[in-house]
Design a protein around this motif. Structure first.
Motif, PDB file in Angstrom:
ATOM      1  N   LYS A   1       0.843  -1.203   0.000  1.00 32.48           N
ATOM      2  CA  LYS A   1       0.000   0.000   0.000  1.00 32.48           C
ATOM      3  C   LYS A   1       0.879   1.255   0.000  1.00 32.48           C
ATOM      4  O   LYS A   1       0.625   2.207  -0.745  1.00 32.48           O
ATOM      5  CB  LYS A   1      -0.932   0.018   1.210  1.00 32.48           C
ATOM      6  N   ILE A   2       1.911   1.263   0.801  1.00 33.85           N
ATOM      7  CA  ILE A   2       2.826   2.403   0.864  1.00 33.85           C
ATOM      8  C   ILE A   2       3.492   2.621  -0.486  1.00 33.85           C
ATOM      9  O   ILE A   2       3.572   3.754  -0.980  1.00 33.85           O
ATOM     10  CB  ILE A   2       3.876   2.199   1.984  1.00 33.85           C
TER      11      ILE A   2
ATOM     12  N   LYS B   1       4.003   5.695  -5.556  1.00 29.24           N
ATOM     13  CA  LYS B   1       3.956   5.688  -7.024  1.00 29.24           C
ATOM     14  C   LYS B   1       2.941   6.714  -7.550  1.00 29.24           C
ATOM     15  O   LYS B   1       3.193   7.389  -8.552  1.00 29.24           O
ATOM     16  CB  LYS B   1       3.620   4.282  -7.523  1.00 29.24           C
ATOM     17  N   LYS B   2       1.792   6.842  -6.879  1.00 29.53           N
ATOM     18  CA  LYS B   2       0.787   7.830  -7.298  1.00 29.53           C
ATOM     19  C   LYS B   2       1.354   9.243  -7.261  1.00 29.53           C
ATOM     20  O   LYS B   2       1.077  10.051  -8.139  1.00 29.53           O
ATOM     21  CB  LYS B   2      -0.450   7.755  -6.393  1.00 29.53           C
TER      22      LYS B   2
ATOM     23  N   ASN C   1       9.758   3.325 -10.733  1.00 27.80           N
ATOM     24  CA  ASN C   1       9.449   1.990 -11.239  1.00 27.80           C
ATOM     25  C   ASN C   1       9.192   1.083 -10.043  1.00 27.80           C
ATOM     26  O   ASN C   1      10.037   0.996  -9.149  1.00 27.80           O
ATOM     27  CB  ASN C   1      10.638   1.450 -12.036  1.00 27.80           C
ATOM     28  N   ILE C   2       8.042   0.434 -10.030  1.00 30.17           N
ATOM     29  CA  ILE C   2       7.759  -0.478  -8.921  1.00 30.17           C
ATOM     30  C   ILE C   2       7.503  -1.891  -9.448  1.00 30.17           C
ATOM     31  O   ILE C   2       6.970  -2.071 -10.544  1.00 30.17           O
ATOM     32  CB  ILE C   2       6.574  -0.007  -8.049  1.00 30.17           C
ATOM     33  N   PHE C   3       7.887  -2.834  -8.641  1.00 33.34           N
ATOM     34  CA  PHE C   3       7.621  -4.242  -8.920  1.00 33.34           C
ATOM     35  C   PHE C   3       7.166  -4.871  -7.616  1.00 33.34           C
ATOM     36  O   PHE C   3       7.808  -4.703  -6.577  1.00 33.34           O
ATOM     37  CB  PHE C   3       8.861  -4.956  -9.464  1.00 33.34           C
ATOM     38  N   LEU C   4       6.049  -5.572  -7.683  1.00 32.44           N
ATOM     39  CA  LEU C   4       5.467  -6.208  -6.510  1.00 32.44           C
ATOM     40  C   LEU C   4       5.471  -7.714  -6.728  1.00 32.44           C
ATOM     41  O   LEU C   4       4.653  -8.235  -7.484  1.00 32.44           O
ATOM     42  CB  LEU C   4       4.037  -5.690  -6.291  1.00 32.44           C
TER      43      LEU C   4
END
Length: 108
Positions: free
Chosen positions: A53-54, A59-60, A66-69
């Motif tokens: 969530k953080i 990212k918003k 760049n995010i990867f989950l």
């Protein structure tokens, strides 16, 4: 920003697994660098806390991140190799989510 010998792109990767208490500070320390030719990757390795969530909230506010989950834990070595294949930086800095950088770390 152009990637040249006088202004090389620096890749910062922040890896996190259940470090929600520290994650914002770590990411903010990367975003707020005085040296601006950076690309930032934040990778969550299947956290069970509020890290995802953080990361999504960050990212918003900062769409260039760049995010990867990861839905399954991959471990630090696989994550680092994955980002190394994607990144465009000449230099590479890896932080754990409980680490942070001084605002002039990259510049110096």
């Amino acid at each position: 920003m152009k990637n040249n010998i006088y202004n090389p792109k620096v890749t910062i990767i922040i890896t996190s697994k259940n470090y929600d208490k520290f994650l914002k500070n770590s990411v903010n320390s990367a975003i707020n660098q005085s040296y601006k030719n950076i690309e930032l990757y934040v990778v969550d390795d299947n956290s069970k806390d509020t890290s995802v969530k953080i990361i999504k909230d960050i990212k918003k506010k900062n769409p260039k991140i760049n995010i990867f989950l990861n839905k399954k834990s991959k471990g630090l070595q696989k994550i680092s190799n994955f980002v190394l294949k994607k990144c465009k930086g000449i230099y590479f800095i890896r932080l754990d989510a409980d680490d942070w950088l001084h605002k002039d770390s990259i510049k110096k």
